[in-house]
Design a protein around this motif. Structure first.
Motif, mmCIF file in Angstrom:
data_model
loop_
_atom_site.group_PDB
_atom_site.id
_atom_site.type_symbol
_atom_site.label_atom_id
_atom_site.label_comp_id
_atom_site.label_asym_id
_atom_site.label_seq_id
_atom_site.Cartn_x
_atom_site.Cartn_y
_atom_site.Cartn_z
ATOM 1 N N PHE A 1 7.666 0.495 4.532
ATOM 2 C CA PHE A 1 6.666 -0.615 3.822
ATOM 3 C C PHE A 1 5.487 -0.418 4.286
ATOM 4 C CE2 PHE A 1 11.043 -3.131 3.984
ATOM 5 C CZ PHE A 1 11.202 -3.059 2.505
ATOM 6 N N THR A 2 5.284 0.017 5.153
ATOM 7 C CA THR A 2 3.794 0.243 5.406
ATOM 8 C C THR A 2 3.065 1.236 4.747
ATOM 9 O OG1 THR A 2 4.412 -0.069 8.184
ATOM 10 C CG2 THR A 2 2.227 0.844 7.771
ATOM 11 N N GLU A 3 3.700 2.143 4.347
ATOM 12 C CA GLU A 3 3.203 3.340 3.474
ATOM 13 C C GLU A 3 2.846 2.754 2.244
ATOM 14 O OE1 GLU A 3 1.934 6.347 4.595
ATOM 15 O OE2 GLU A 3 2.219 5.585 6.730
ATOM 16 N N VAL A 4 4.107 1.957 1.771
ATOM 17 C CA VAL A 4 3.864 1.182 0.301
ATOM 18 C C VAL A 4 2.468 0.410 0.341
ATOM 19 C CG1 VAL A 4 5.066 -0.229 -1.128
ATOM 20 C CG2 VAL A 4 6.238 1.315 -0.116
ATOM 21 N N LYS A 5 2.611 -0.231 1.488
ATOM 22 C CA LYS A 5 1.237 -1.467 1.421
ATOM 23 C C LYS A 5 0.147 -0.650 1.453
ATOM 24 C CE LYS A 5 3.698 -4.966 3.791
ATOM 25 N NZ LYS A 5 4.008 -5.722 5.217
ATOM 26 N N LYS A 6 -0.019 0.504 2.074
ATOM 27 C CA LYS A 6 -1.244 1.419 2.226
ATOM 28 C C LYS A 6 -1.589 1.877 0.869
ATOM 29 C CE LYS A 6 -1.457 4.126 5.660
ATOM 30 N NZ LYS A 6 -0.961 5.028 6.523
ATOM 31 N N GLU A 7 -0.747 2.544 0.276
ATOM 32 C CA GLU A 7 -0.978 3.051 -0.978
ATOM 33 C C GLU A 7 -1.045 1.836 -1.945
ATOM 34 O OE1 GLU A 7 0.075 6.723 -3.399
ATOM 35 O OE2 GLU A 7 -0.973 6.172 -1.283
ATOM 36 N N ALA A 8 -0.652 0.717 -2.127
ATOM 37 C CA ALA A 8 -0.893 -0.289 -2.879
ATOM 38 C C ALA A 8 -2.535 -0.635 -2.793
ATOM 39 C CB ALA A 8 -0.004 -1.411 -2.910
ATOM 40 N N GLU A 9 -2.805 -0.711 -1.873
ATOM 41 C CA GLU A 9 -3.952 -1.349 -1.245
ATOM 42 C C GLU A 9 -5.187 -0.189 -2.004
ATOM 43 O OE1 GLU A 9 -6.982 -2.737 2.592
ATOM 44 O OE2 GLU A 9 -4.943 -2.724 2.902
ATOM 45 N N LYS A 10 -4.831 1.006 -1.639
ATOM 46 C CA LYS A 10 -5.765 2.162 -1.861
ATOM 47 C C LYS A 10 -5.959 2.364 -3.417
ATOM 48 C CE LYS A 10 -5.727 7.049 -0.819
ATOM 49 N NZ LYS A 10 -5.308 8.451 -0.315
ATOM 50 N N GLN B 1 2.371 7.233 -5.147
ATOM 51 C CA GLN B 1 1.925 6.878 -6.624
ATOM 52 C C GLN B 1 0.738 7.683 -6.998
ATOM 53 O OE1 GLN B 1 3.720 5.044 -9.079
ATOM 54 N NE2 GLN B 1 5.312 4.859 -7.145
ATOM 55 N N GLU B 2 0.914 9.044 -7.824
ATOM 56 C CA GLU B 2 0.081 9.817 -8.494
ATOM 57 C C GLU B 2 -0.328 9.620 -9.734
ATOM 58 O OE1 GLU B 2 -1.565 11.635 -6.240
ATOM 59 O OE2 GLU B 2 -0.343 11.884 -4.396
ATOM 60 N N PHE B 3 -1.447 9.427 -10.054
ATOM 61 C CA PHE B 3 -1.836 9.153 -11.555
ATOM 62 C C PHE B 3 -2.554 10.376 -11.778
ATOM 63 C CE2 PHE B 3 -1.604 4.986 -9.581
ATOM 64 C CZ PHE B 3 -0.978 4.366 -10.871
ATOM 65 N N LEU B 4 -2.265 10.823 -13.174
ATOM 66 C CA LEU B 4 -3.085 11.749 -13.879
ATOM 67 C C LEU B 4 -4.685 11.569 -14.102
ATOM 68 C CD1 LEU B 4 -0.616 12.788 -16.693
ATOM 69 C CD2 LEU B 4 -1.043 14.183 -14.589
ATOM 70 N N PRO B 5 -5.511 12.341 -13.965
ATOM 71 C CA PRO B 5 -6.992 12.181 -14.228
ATOM 72 C C PRO B 5 -7.362 11.309 -15.550
ATOM 73 C CG PRO B 5 -6.526 14.451 -13.486
ATOM 74 C CD PRO B 5 -5.286 13.746 -13.662
ATOM 75 N N LEU C 1 -2.390 -1.162 -6.702
ATOM 76 C CA LEU C 1 -1.222 -1.175 -7.226
ATOM 77 C C LEU C 1 -0.586 -2.527 -7.369
ATOM 78 C CD1 LEU C 1 0.428 1.756 -5.524
ATOM 79 C CD2 LEU C 1 -0.902 1.894 -7.723
ATOM 80 N N TYR C 2 -0.912 -3.194 -8.380
ATOM 81 C CA TYR C 2 -0.383 -4.631 -8.691
ATOM 82 C C TYR C 2 1.324 -4.745 -8.749
ATOM 83 C CZ TYR C 2 -4.994 -6.398 -9.955
ATOM 84 O OH TYR C 2 -6.165 -6.873 -9.867
ATOM 85 N N PHE C 3 1.895 -3.728 -9.041
ATOM 86 C CA PHE C 3 3.342 -3.622 -9.423
ATOM 87 C C PHE C 3 3.997 -2.748 -8.207
ATOM 88 C CE2 PHE C 3 7.278 -1.845 -11.126
ATOM 89 C CZ PHE C 3 8.050 -3.067 -11.230
ATOM 90 N N HIS C 4 3.720 -1.572 -8.097
ATOM 91 C CA HIS C 4 4.323 -0.750 -7.347
ATOM 92 C C HIS C 4 4.000 -0.896 -5.711
ATOM 93 C CE1 HIS C 4 5.289 1.615 -10.899
ATOM 94 N NE2 HIS C 4 6.291 1.712 -10.452
#
Length: 334
Positions: free
Chosen positions: A37-46, A105-109, A49-52
């Protein structure tokens, strides 16, 4: 960057949790969920991420629990893998996977501006699996050093179940029905693990389990997550409705993107209904009946008709109506 460097960075940013030594398996589950959950929150903020985010992880955990509880009375009958025969342990592993399945969550360029950001299928999930299993192995190591006379907290079978469960959430787009599906649920050569089936069904089962309102909310949040460039445009449009003619071309592009997304939500809903029988294939008839009537109770023709009636799809639907339909003003200001 090698694994040791990765681990050093993780320990630096999350040192407290990396230093914890669980006393038993149950406590280890709590530590792992906290880490996830900590990692998910950090990733969402970074990554905006409105959904994931944490809310989605909790929703998947809740839906997975609903599915698990519905089939638990039949567990010994339908669990074909000996490694998953202990339903209590299986539930713990399901909780871990639900909490962590979208940890990265990794996005393509982006190829061009004013386009949706996209993910390559499997990349985010595999990165998540590697990060999660690295942390679990770290816990195992600390526990074993502290308790050399005891077996490790997590077995290789546990790790394989976790790997397969998160891998089962990998989605692909089917151009035939303009919808999304998870290939592991369609593998006729290998029976999917029960844990993995539960996580996969819970992940994209929002409409069937939670209903139309939740489905629309998820759709709006995914729209914003995949199209962060539209957020300032929407704010600008809402502020200057009377003077929107200056950016006519930009707003028309925005309108077309929202309209396309609205149409997709209908296709996706139809796909969920059409695919349910196939995704439950291999389970006993009585279990399928319970899941369809008690769990995925919203997946029916009436629901599809309501979604079609509520969703604006006319070619001339104006931008204001589409913004209102997706409730974007509410979500971008939250």
């Amino acid at each position: 960057m090698n694994n040791n460097q990765d681990k050093t960075i993780l320990e630096k940013h999350n040192s407290k949790i990396w230093q914890e030594i669980p006393k038993n398996f149950e406590q280890a589950i709590s530590v792992i969920k906290e880490f996830a959950f900590t990692e998910v929150k950090k990733e969402a903020e970074k990554k905006q991420l409105y959904f994931h985010n944490h809310a989605h992880a909790e929703a998947v955990q809740r839906r997975a629990e609903i599915i698990f509880n519905a089939i638990k009375p039949f567990w010994n009958q339908i669990c074909y893998q000996s490694d998953s025969s202990d339903s209590k342990r299986a539930k713990y592993l399901i909780d871990i996977c639900a909490a962590s399945h979208d940890m990265i969550q990794e996005f393509l360029p982006l190829k061009s501006p004013q386009t949706a950001r996209q993910r390559e299928s499997g990349v985010s999930e595999n990165a998540t699996i590697n990060k999660l299993i690295e942390f679990i192995k770290h816990l195992n190591q600390k526990y074993t050093l502290e308790n050399p006379e005891l077996p490790a907290l997590f077995t290789q079978s546990d790790l394989e179940i976790i790997r397969k469960s998160i891998s089962a959430t990998i989605c692909y787009f089917d151009t035939n029905d303009n919808s999304i599906y998870q290939p592991d649920l369609y593998n006729s050569e290998e029976q999917i693990l029960l844990n993995a089936r539960i996580i996969a069904l819970a992940d994209i089962g929002g409409l069937g389990i939670d209903g139309i309102a939740a489905y629309f909310q998820e759709g709006s949040l995914i729209l914003l997550e995949e199209n962060p460039d539209i957020i300032p445009l929407i704010k600008e449009f809402l502020t200057k409705k009377e003077d929107s003619s200056n950016n006519k071309e930009v707003y028309e592009n925005l309108r077309e993107r929202l309209l396309k997304r609205a149409k997709f939500q209908i296709s996706f809903a139809k796909g969920r209904l059409a695919r349910l029988n196939r995704e439950l294939e291999g389970l006993p008839e009585e279990v399928v009946l319970i899941l369809k009537e008690k769990v995925f109770k919203h997946l029916n023709e009436q629901t599809i008709e309501q979604i079609e009636a509520l969703t604006p799809t006319a070619a001339d639907t104006n931008l204001e109506k589409l913004i209102e339909f997706f409730e974007l003003e509410k979500y971008i200001h939250n």
